[in-house]
Design an enzyme around this catalytic site. Structure first.
Site, mmCIF file in Angstrom:
data_model
loop_
_atom_site.group_PDB
_atom_site.id
_atom_site.type_symbol
_atom_site.label_atom_id
_atom_site.label_comp_id
_atom_site.label_asym_id
_atom_site.label_seq_id
_atom_site.Cartn_x
_atom_site.Cartn_y
_atom_site.Cartn_z
ATOM 1 N N GLN A 1 7.819 -4.314 -4.752
ATOM 2 C CA GLN A 1 7.001 -4.114 -5.952
ATOM 3 C C GLN A 1 7.536 -2.957 -6.791
ATOM 4 O O GLN A 1 7.845 -1.893 -6.266
ATOM 5 C CB GLN A 1 5.548 -3.803 -5.554
ATOM 6 C CG GLN A 1 4.635 -3.732 -6.766
ATOM 7 C CD GLN A 1 3.207 -3.348 -6.423
ATOM 8 O OE1 GLN A 1 2.905 -2.202 -6.101
ATOM 9 N NE2 GLN A 1 2.309 -4.312 -6.477
ATOM 10 N N LYS B 1 0.900 -8.468 -9.712
ATOM 11 C CA LYS B 1 -0.354 -8.123 -9.034
ATOM 12 C C LYS B 1 -1.208 -7.326 -10.009
ATOM 13 O O LYS B 1 -0.740 -6.358 -10.610
ATOM 14 C CB LYS B 1 -0.063 -7.311 -7.785
ATOM 15 C CG LYS B 1 -1.320 -6.978 -6.980
ATOM 16 C CD LYS B 1 -0.940 -6.555 -5.562
ATOM 17 C CE LYS B 1 -2.151 -6.203 -4.733
ATOM 18 N NZ LYS B 1 -2.750 -4.915 -5.099
ATOM 19 N N MET C 1 0.840 -1.201 0.000
ATOM 20 C CA MET C 1 0.000 0.000 0.000
ATOM 21 C C MET C 1 0.875 1.251 0.000
ATOM 22 O O MET C 1 1.667 1.470 0.933
ATOM 23 C CB MET C 1 -0.940 0.004 1.222
ATOM 24 C CG MET C 1 -2.070 -1.010 1.106
ATOM 25 S SD MET C 1 -3.243 -0.919 2.472
ATOM 26 C CE MET C 1 -2.334 -1.760 3.764
ATOM 27 N N ALA C 2 0.721 2.029 -1.065
ATOM 28 C CA ALA C 2 1.482 3.270 -1.182
ATOM 29 C C ALA C 2 1.122 4.183 -0.016
ATOM 30 O O ALA C 2 -0.043 4.312 0.348
ATOM 31 C CB ALA C 2 1.152 3.942 -2.512
ATOM 32 N N GLY D 1 -5.099 -5.908 3.172
ATOM 33 C CA GLY D 1 -4.613 -4.532 3.070
ATOM 34 C C GLY D 1 -5.231 -3.629 4.110
ATOM 35 O O GLY D 1 -4.754 -3.539 5.244
ATOM 36 N N ARG D 2 -6.357 -3.018 3.756
ATOM 37 C CA ARG D 2 -6.930 -1.973 4.612
ATOM 38 C C ARG D 2 -7.249 -2.467 6.012
ATOM 39 O O ARG D 2 -7.129 -1.700 6.975
ATOM 40 C CB ARG D 2 -8.174 -1.383 3.932
ATOM 41 C CG ARG D 2 -7.804 -0.508 2.731
ATOM 42 C CD ARG D 2 -9.001 -0.212 1.870
ATOM 43 N NE ARG D 2 -9.515 -1.429 1.232
ATOM 44 C CZ ARG D 2 -10.615 -1.483 0.508
ATOM 45 N NH1 ARG D 2 -11.325 -0.401 0.329
ATOM 46 N NH2 ARG D 2 -10.987 -2.619 -0.046
ATOM 47 N N ASP E 1 -11.024 -7.140 0.202
ATOM 48 C CA ASP E 1 -12.122 -7.277 1.167
ATOM 49 C C ASP E 1 -11.948 -8.439 2.135
ATOM 50 O O ASP E 1 -12.942 -8.931 2.689
ATOM 51 C CB ASP E 1 -13.470 -7.401 0.431
ATOM 52 C CG ASP E 1 -13.730 -6.228 -0.513
ATOM 53 O OD1 ASP E 1 -13.084 -5.185 -0.331
ATOM 54 O OD2 ASP E 1 -14.569 -6.371 -1.425
ATOM 55 N N CYS F 1 -2.306 -0.676 -10.502
ATOM 56 C CA CYS F 1 -2.542 0.675 -9.993
ATOM 57 C C CYS F 1 -3.491 1.448 -10.911
ATOM 58 O O CYS F 1 -3.228 1.587 -12.106
ATOM 59 C CB CYS F 1 -1.225 1.432 -9.834
ATOM 60 S SG CYS F 1 -1.494 3.070 -9.134
HETATM 61 C C1 LIG Z 1 -3.831 3.317 0.503
HETATM 62 C C2 LIG Z 1 -3.664 2.179 -0.474
HETATM 63 C C3 LIG Z 1 -2.512 2.110 -1.234
HETATM 64 C C4 LIG Z 1 -2.324 1.042 -2.138
HETATM 65 N N1 LIG Z 1 -1.146 0.956 -2.821
HETATM 66 C C5 LIG Z 1 -0.915 -0.133 -3.609
HETATM 67 C C6 LIG Z 1 0.369 -0.323 -4.212
HETATM 68 O O1 LIG Z 1 1.307 0.463 -4.052
HETATM 69 N N2 LIG Z 1 0.513 -1.427 -5.015
HETATM 70 C C7 LIG Z 1 -0.489 -2.333 -5.213
HETATM 71 O O2 LIG Z 1 -0.306 -3.315 -5.926
HETATM 72 N N3 LIG Z 1 -1.687 -2.188 -4.609
HETATM 73 C C8 LIG Z 1 -1.913 -1.132 -3.816
HETATM 74 N N4 LIG Z 1 -3.109 -1.012 -3.158
HETATM 75 C C9 LIG Z 1 -4.127 -2.082 -3.301
HETATM 76 C C10 LIG Z 1 -3.995 -3.120 -2.188
HETATM 77 O O3 LIG Z 1 -2.756 -3.803 -2.271
HETATM 78 C C11 LIG Z 1 -5.138 -4.170 -2.231
HETATM 79 O O4 LIG Z 1 -5.084 -4.902 -3.423
HETATM 80 C C12 LIG Z 1 -6.515 -3.489 -2.112
HETATM 81 O O5 LIG Z 1 -6.515 -2.510 -1.097
HETATM 82 C C13 LIG Z 1 -7.620 -4.510 -1.825
HETATM 83 O O6 LIG Z 1 -7.377 -5.190 -0.630
HETATM 84 P P1 LIG Z 1 -8.068 -4.826 0.801
HETATM 85 O O7 LIG Z 1 -9.548 -4.870 0.583
HETATM 86 O O8 LIG Z 1 -7.560 -5.894 1.717
HETATM 87 O O9 LIG Z 1 -7.597 -3.449 1.185
HETATM 88 C C14 LIG Z 1 -3.329 0.048 -2.294
HETATM 89 C C15 LIG Z 1 -4.495 0.148 -1.520
HETATM 90 C C16 LIG Z 1 -4.672 1.181 -0.617
HETATM 91 C C17 LIG Z 1 -5.926 1.239 0.215
#
Ligand SMILES: Cc1cc2nc3c(=O)[nH]c(=O)nc-3n(C[C@H](O)[C@H](O)[C@H](O)COP(=O)(O)O)c2cc1C
Length: 354
Positions: A78, A147, A25-26, A232-233, A210, A108
């Protein structure tokens, strides 16, 4: 069928000790976040996306993303970009920095990235996407993962066409976040697509999107056949969610636990980014840690107003005196920062964190 999340699995020759992967997550996945993720049960952690152009130009901030600690392996770093040769050079650098896996971002949805031909746009240019995977796999000498999203437009099934081709080009694993790029983070991740992808490829698939609880993780694993779930979140300011998902550890952390983890996180992040960058970066984490009814709302607002991170730590210790002993214990277990692998090409100033 119940899947044991504590089972290890393999990405080629890299053993992943649990079926939970911490999402890249960026603006979130700093070293402190990844190391904490490993401590709470993530089998694999991932850096945020790193620009291959930034690496090519030896941009100081970009190089800073390549700081790897001893206790975060196995680690994927990544990279994103659109030129196979530049991506291959970037892959060599991230492997030299200590990555066990090179992850390529084809997901992205943010315009700043897609307008350069990188990220999710590559799903619409499969020849170029395959050329990137091929170049990176040839250069890396470690397993390469990809990814991706389901496609650019809502309802797209492009991931099912491109997935097998990416594997043929050298991808050792695929992570699918089955939302379209257009959706950003709205709607729901459609893991029926993940199940279809699993059927189509003979490499492990990681399901992202999710997954917020042990029950959800179990059901995604059981219904898709994925090798692992990515979280992630749900892990933002909440490493306890990871141990709940992996080990079934129930229960909310105590206030002292929350304050102690946050204090260690603050200190580690300051060490990594320097006080000036860290103090702004950390503000969103105060809400994430202290919310969920753990601390009164005005307390969080008070922390955000404080000038220095030292004041934040002092205020947390005053509110939660029992945290001091826990912090001491946690910090005693962290490895010496001097053990970090440092690239010759890194500018000196990033070692000091500033
Ligand atoms: C703040 C934020 C930054 C993210 N940055 C990236 C990233 O740099 N590279 C990437 O592949 N996915 C990124 N994602 C996507 C997450 O890796 C993940 O696939 C997405 O949030 C869904 O998963 P979750 O429901 O568990 O959050 C980001 C998501 C969030 C919320």
């Amino acid at each position: 069928m119940q899947v044991d999340l504590r089972e290890s699995w393999w990405i080629r020759d890299v053993e992943i000790p649990s079926r939970l992967v911490l999402a890249p997550m960026a603006g979130v996945s700093v070293q402190a976040f990844r190391r904490q993720g490993r401590r709470y049960g993530a089998g694999l952690v991932c850096s945020e996306m790193v620009s291959c152009a930034g690496l090519e130009h030896r941009n100081e901030r970009t190089l800073g993303y390549l700081r790897v600690a001893r206790d975060e392996h196995p680690l994927a770093i990544q990279i994103f970009g659109s030129e196979p040769a530049v991506m291959a050079d970037a892959a060599r650098m991230v492997v030299a920095a200590g990555a066990d896996i090179v992850d390529i971002n084809f997901g992205c949805p943010v315009r700043k990235v897609t307008k350069t031909g990188a990220g999710a746009t590559l799903l619409e240019d499969p020849d170029r996407a395959c050329a990137i995977v091929d170049a990176v796999a040839t250069a890396a000498g470690v397993p390469v993962s990809v990814k991706m999203r389901r496609g650019l437009e809502n309802g797209s099934r492009v991931c099912l066409e491109i997935g097998p081709r990416l594997v043929d080009a050298g991808a050792a694993t695929l992570t699918l976040h089955p939302r379209s790029a257009r959706q950003m983070y709205t709607g729901e991740a459609d893991h029926s697509l993940t199940a279809e992808l699993v059927e189509l490829v003979d490499v492990p698939v990681i399901a992202s999107g999710d997954v917020t609880s042990r029950a959800r993780a179990q059901s995604v694993l059981a219904t898709t056949g994925a090798a692992a779930v990515m979280v992630g979140r749900a892990a933002q300011g909440n490493p306890w969610a990871l141990s709940e998902i992996v080990n079934g550890d129930a229960g909310e952390p105590s206030r002292d636990d929350v304050a102690a983890e946050l204090i260690v996180f603050v200190r580690e992040t300051v060490r990594e980014l320097g006080e000036r960058r860290a103090s702004g970066f950390l503000k969103k984490f105060y809400g994430w840690y202290l919310g969920r009814g753990r601390f009164p709302r005005p307390f969080k607002q008070e922390l955000v107003q404080l000038e220095s991170t030292e004041e934040v730590v002092t205020r947390l210790l005053a509110a939660s005196p029992g945290a001091a002993e826990l912090v001491e214990r946690l910090e005693a277990e962290l490895p010496d920062p001097a053990d970090e692998i440092l690239l010759d090409s890194m500018p000196i100033s990033i070692y000091g964190g500033g």
